[in-house]
Write a protein that holds these residues in place. Structure first.
Motif, PDB file in Angstrom:
ATOM      1  N   ASN A   2       0.920  -1.018  -0.034  1.00 14.75           N
ATOM      2  CA  ASN A   2      -0.120   0.075   0.329  1.00 14.75           C
ATOM      3  C   ASN A   2       0.450   1.132   0.432  1.00 14.75           C
ATOM      4  O   ASN A   2       0.522   2.144  -0.776  1.00 14.75           O
ATOM      5  N   THR A   6       0.953   4.478  -2.969  1.00 18.03           N
ATOM      6  CA  THR A   6       0.607   5.538  -2.465  1.00 18.03           C
ATOM      7  C   THR A   6       1.845   6.733  -3.178  1.00 18.03           C
ATOM      8  O   THR A   6       1.761   8.174  -3.422  1.00 18.03           O
ATOM      9  N   LYS A   9       2.431   6.562  -6.904  1.00 19.67           N
ATOM     10  CA  LYS A   9       1.206   7.515  -7.561  1.00 19.67           C
ATOM     11  C   LYS A   9       0.969   8.679  -7.199  1.00 19.67           C
ATOM     12  O   LYS A   9       0.924   9.897  -7.900  1.00 19.67           O
ATOM     13  N   ARG A  10       0.935   9.455  -6.109  1.00 21.71           N
ATOM     14  CA  ARG A  10       1.413  10.663  -5.443  1.00 21.71           C
ATOM     15  C   ARG A  10       2.551  11.172  -6.372  1.00 21.71           C
ATOM     16  O   ARG A  10       2.290  12.336  -7.008  1.00 21.71           O
ATOM     17  N   ILE A  88      10.761  15.402   3.418  1.00 25.16           N
ATOM     18  CA  ILE A  88      11.481  14.392   4.013  1.00 25.16           C
ATOM     19  C   ILE A  88      10.307  13.161   5.476  1.00 25.16           C
ATOM     20  O   ILE A  88      10.490  12.433   5.921  1.00 25.16           O
ATOM     21  N   LEU A  90       8.297  14.411   6.859  1.00 20.79           N
ATOM     22  CA  LEU A  90       6.147  13.618   7.075  1.00 20.79           C
ATOM     23  C   LEU A  90       6.363  12.602   6.410  1.00 20.79           C
ATOM     24  O   LEU A  90       5.237  11.489   7.124  1.00 20.79           O
ATOM     25  N   LEU A  91       7.305  12.491   5.441  1.00 17.70           N
ATOM     26  CA  LEU A  91       6.257  10.884   4.788  1.00 17.70           C
ATOM     27  C   LEU A  91       7.148  10.099   5.333  1.00 17.70           C
ATOM     28  O   LEU A  91       6.675   8.732   5.359  1.00 17.70           O
ATOM     29  N   LEU A  92       8.551  10.363   5.730  1.00 19.74           N
ATOM     30  CA  LEU A  92       9.062   8.687   6.576  1.00 19.74           C
ATOM     31  C   LEU A  92       8.759   8.159   8.012  1.00 19.74           C
ATOM     32  O   LEU A  92       8.511   7.792   9.068  1.00 19.74           O
ATOM     33  N   THR A  93       7.455   9.793   8.538  1.00 18.41           N
ATOM     34  CA  THR A  93       6.871   9.295   9.427  1.00 18.41           C
ATOM     35  C   THR A  93       5.311   8.861   9.385  1.00 18.41           C
ATOM     36  O   THR A  93       4.780   8.775  10.847  1.00 18.41           O
ATOM     37  N   LEU A  94       5.828   8.926   8.314  1.00 22.33           N
ATOM     38  CA  LEU A  94       4.083   8.054   7.585  1.00 22.33           C
ATOM     39  C   LEU A  94       4.462   6.479   7.938  1.00 22.33           C
ATOM     40  O   LEU A  94       5.599   5.503   7.815  1.00 22.33           O
ATOM     41  N   PRO A  95       3.183   5.796   8.022  1.00 23.54           N
ATOM     42  CA  PRO A  95       3.688   4.001   8.260  1.00 23.54           C
ATOM     43  C   PRO A  95       3.579   3.509   7.513  1.00 23.54           C
ATOM     44  O   PRO A  95       3.125   2.557   6.954  1.00 23.54           O
ATOM     45  N   ILE A  96       5.203   4.031   5.931  1.00 20.19           N
ATOM     46  CA  ILE A  96       5.672   3.708   5.210  1.00 20.19           C
ATOM     47  C   ILE A  96       6.557   2.919   5.421  1.00 20.19           C
ATOM     48  O   ILE A  96       7.536   3.733   6.311  1.00 20.19           O
ATOM     49  N   THR A  97       7.330   2.085   5.014  1.00 17.23           N
ATOM     50  CA  THR A  97       8.861   1.441   5.097  1.00 17.23           C
ATOM     51  C   THR A  97       9.898   2.765   4.295  1.00 17.23           C
ATOM     52  O   THR A  97       9.100   2.582   3.653  1.00 17.23           O
TER      53      THR A  97
ATOM     54  N   THR B  48       9.015   9.381  16.802  1.00 20.75           N
ATOM     55  CA  THR B  48       8.093   9.203  16.461  1.00 20.75           C
ATOM     56  C   THR B  48       9.268   8.625  14.977  1.00 20.75           C
ATOM     57  O   THR B  48       8.642   7.911  13.989  1.00 20.75           O
ATOM     58  N   PHE B  50      12.004   8.887  13.569  1.00 15.07           N
ATOM     59  CA  PHE B  50      12.434   9.389  12.344  1.00 15.07           C
ATOM     60  C   PHE B  50      13.565   9.515  12.578  1.00 15.07           C
ATOM     61  O   PHE B  50      14.462   8.897  11.896  1.00 15.07           O
ATOM     62  N   LEU B  70       6.502   0.904  12.473  1.00 17.90           N
ATOM     63  CA  LEU B  70       5.402   1.013  11.723  1.00 17.90           C
ATOM     64  C   LEU B  70       4.434   0.754  12.445  1.00 17.90           C
ATOM     65  O   LEU B  70       3.717   1.489  12.065  1.00 17.90           O
ATOM     66  N   ARG B  73       4.026   4.240  14.601  1.00 20.24           N
ATOM     67  CA  ARG B  73       4.061   5.060  13.215  1.00 20.24           C
ATOM     68  C   ARG B  73       2.386   5.435  13.168  1.00 20.24           C
ATOM     69  O   ARG B  73       1.449   6.391  12.744  1.00 20.24           O
ATOM     70  N   SER B  74       1.815   4.194  13.195  1.00 18.35           N
ATOM     71  CA  SER B  74       0.159   4.024  12.913  1.00 18.35           C
ATOM     72  C   SER B  74      -0.342   4.314  14.141  1.00 18.35           C
ATOM     73  O   SER B  74      -1.618   5.251  13.352  1.00 18.35           O
ATOM     74  N   PRO B  80       5.222  17.788  12.314  1.00 19.68           N
ATOM     75  CA  PRO B  80       6.560  17.928  12.381  1.00 19.68           C
ATOM     76  C   PRO B  80       7.003  19.306  12.063  1.00 19.68           C
ATOM     77  O   PRO B  80       5.859  19.980  11.896  1.00 19.68           O
ATOM     78  N   TYR B  86       3.458  19.036   1.196  1.00 18.57           N
ATOM     79  CA  TYR B  86       3.949  18.607  -0.786  1.00 18.57           C
ATOM     80  C   TYR B  86       3.521  19.857  -0.932  1.00 18.57           C
ATOM     81  O   TYR B  86       1.735  19.534  -1.377  1.00 18.57           O
ATOM     82  N   ARG B 102      -1.760   6.358   5.344  1.00 18.36           N
ATOM     83  CA  ARG B 102      -2.245   5.519   6.427  1.00 18.36           C
ATOM     84  C   ARG B 102      -3.201   4.649   6.109  1.00 18.36           C
ATOM     85  O   ARG B 102      -3.417   4.404   7.649  1.00 18.36           O
TER      86      ARG B 102
END
Lengths: 250, 236
Positions: A2, A6, A9-10, A88, A90-97, B48, B50, B70, B73-74, B80, B86, B102
């Motif tokens: 997922n 995501t 696409k963005r 960065i 923001l992106l890397l504190t979302l639940p995404i590896t 978080t 990071f 993960l 973070r969820s 920040p 963006y 998310r």
């Protein structure tokens, strides 16, 4: 999965919401046309019409040279921009590896270059109109160009992750791409052979993109060439992930 | 809900965060205050996932920040510092991207989006690109992004920086309203904010915790205004 989709696409959408995509596509299409019809001799294969052959060899010789500059243009902003604006974090504190993020951005850029390649469709149409070309050769040619684009982009995204300055990332990736491409040229090989031991020259030649690209252009799809390109991509993408993890906060 | 144990982080030779430990429970609004460079943001970045800590660890909603980044973070909403986003995206598409990242199911996205737009009063600008927004609106986009999945833990790095007094008031009301069933950490160097909003405060300087109390207790203990207490505590 997922996270990967995501991000991908963005990223792809963001190419087209800024003028970047359109500027890039126009310049690419003009330049590739120019190189194909006018500078064939410079590439050592003769101009497109002067060859009097219904094939796209000149075109496929020109693509990697153009991509040495244009692929780093596409890749340089991938991470450098995120770092500069702070997104960065923001992106890397979302639940995404981090790996999903790196791969997502890389694939988006790759799809973008695939779109650019697809827009060169008038070229094969012209060749078909003028004669009866070997369609297999054209298909493997496009495959080779696509893989080449992927390899350059993987190199570019690595250097983009290295710095927050897009110019530095651009210059470093152009040099690296040029090295990987030209390392295989006979004249460069001869030059290197004059002062380096044969074993080293051979290993430099083995990492060069040129041999593998040429063999695909000849219409031979060999597993080892495909593996070479994919291996190169995977190696640079993994290094990019590692570098990003190490230096993301700096 | 948050439990921090001996968290330490260096930037080269500088100890940014030096062996700090604390726990935060549900219903608490913790104000993290300290001078610039005290280690507030670094601590939040570690919570978080990071930044990774040099030693020590923390757990959030029972998930370890080192072993289960993960899950951590969820369960967190994070704003920040400087509320990055963006800037070429519209508010709507940006928040949609956050929903997707998310993994909020498609059917619930509309509700989540409307709720976040409503909470942060972003409806008038939802179709504008973020780069055209004023500082206050940008900050609220950051806040909306942190709230959109209704997280149990909110970590907000200077949430009211750059807002005008009315907006500050709105954000404080919003956080107060949510406080009872969440666990909120905010960092700030505006002391009036701590008094207005927080039911607990930690003063941090040079990477160490200098005081851990409630704003009221601090005032009665020292019998002085919070500002003076802050000065004495952080300058020693």
């Amino acid at each position: 999965m997922n996270g990967f989709l995501t991000v991908c696409k963005r990223e792809l959408k963001s190419y087209f919401t800024t003028p970047l995509a359109y500027v890039f596509l126009v310049i690419f299409l003009v330049a590739i046309g120019f190189l194909t019809f006018n500078t064939g001799r410079f590439l050592g294969v003769g101009r497109f019409y002067e060859n009097r052959q219904a094939d796209m060899r000149v075109f496929f010789q020109a693509v990697p040279i153009l991509f040495i500059f244009l692929a780093p243009c596409t890749a340089m902003r991938l991470w450098a921009e995120e770092r500069r604006t702070g997104s960065i974090e923001l992106l890397l504190t979302l639940p995404i590896t981090p790996f999903q993020a790196v791969l997502g951005k890389f694939v988006a850029a790759w799809i973008f270059l695939a779109i650019a390649l697809a827009l060169t469709f008038p070229m094969p149409l012209t060749v078909c109109y003028l004669g009866s070309p070997d369609l297999g050769l054209i298909i493997t040619g496009y495959l080779a160009a696509f893989l080449m684009a992927g390899a350059y982009l993987a190199i570019g995204s690595f250097f983009s992750a290295l710095t927050k300055n897009q110019v530095i990332s651009f210059i470093l990736s152009v040099v690296a791409c040029a090295f990987f491409y030209y390392a295989g040229l006979p004249s460069i090989m001869n030059l290197l052979a004059s002062f380096l031991p044969a074993a080293i020259v051979k290993s430099i030649q083995a990492v060069s993109l040129l041999d593998h690209y040429e063999s695909l252009l000849r219409g031979v799809i060999e597993i080892k060439d495909i593996i070479y390109f994919l291996g190169l991509i995977v190696a640079w993408i993994l290094s990019c992930t590692i570098i990003l993890n190490q230096t993301k906060a700096a | 809900m948050i439990s921090v144990k001996n968290l330490t982080h260096h930037f080269g030779p500088i100890k940014a965060v030096d062996d700090i430990s604390f726990d935060v429970e549900k219903g608490q609004v913790l104000g993290f205050i300290g001078p610039n460079g005290a280690g507030k943001s670094t601590t939040m970045k570690m919570l978080t996932c990071f930044l990774s800590p040099d030693s020590g660890t923390a757990s959030i909603c029972g998930h370890d920040i080192i072993r289960q980044p993960l899950q951590v973070r969820s369960s967190i909403g994070y704003l920040p510092e400087n509320a990055p986003a963006y800037s070429e995206m519209t508010v709507n598409s940006f928040l949609n991207f956050i929903c997707a990242a998310r993994a909020i199911p498609r059917r619930q996205r509309k509700t989540a989006l409307d709720r976040a737009l409503q909470l942060c009063s972003l409806n008038p600008v939802k179709n504008q690109t973020i780069e055209t927004l004023s500082k206050g609106y940008k900050r609220r986009v950051g806040l909306a992004q942190a709230l959109i999945h209704d997280p149990q833990v909110l970590i907000l790095d200077e949430p009211t920086d750059g807002l005008d007094p009315n907006q500050k008031h709105e954000v404080r009301q919003l956080l107060k309203k949510m406080a009872p069933d969440k666990c909120i950490i905010i960092s700030t160097h505006i002391l009036e904010e701590v008094q207005a909003l927080c039911n607990r405060t930690i003063i941090i300087a040079q990477g160490k915790i200098r005081a851990d109390s409630t704003p009221e207790k601090l005032k009665t203990q020292h019998n002085r205004p919070l500002e003076e207490i802050f000065r004495t505590i952080t300058q020693n």
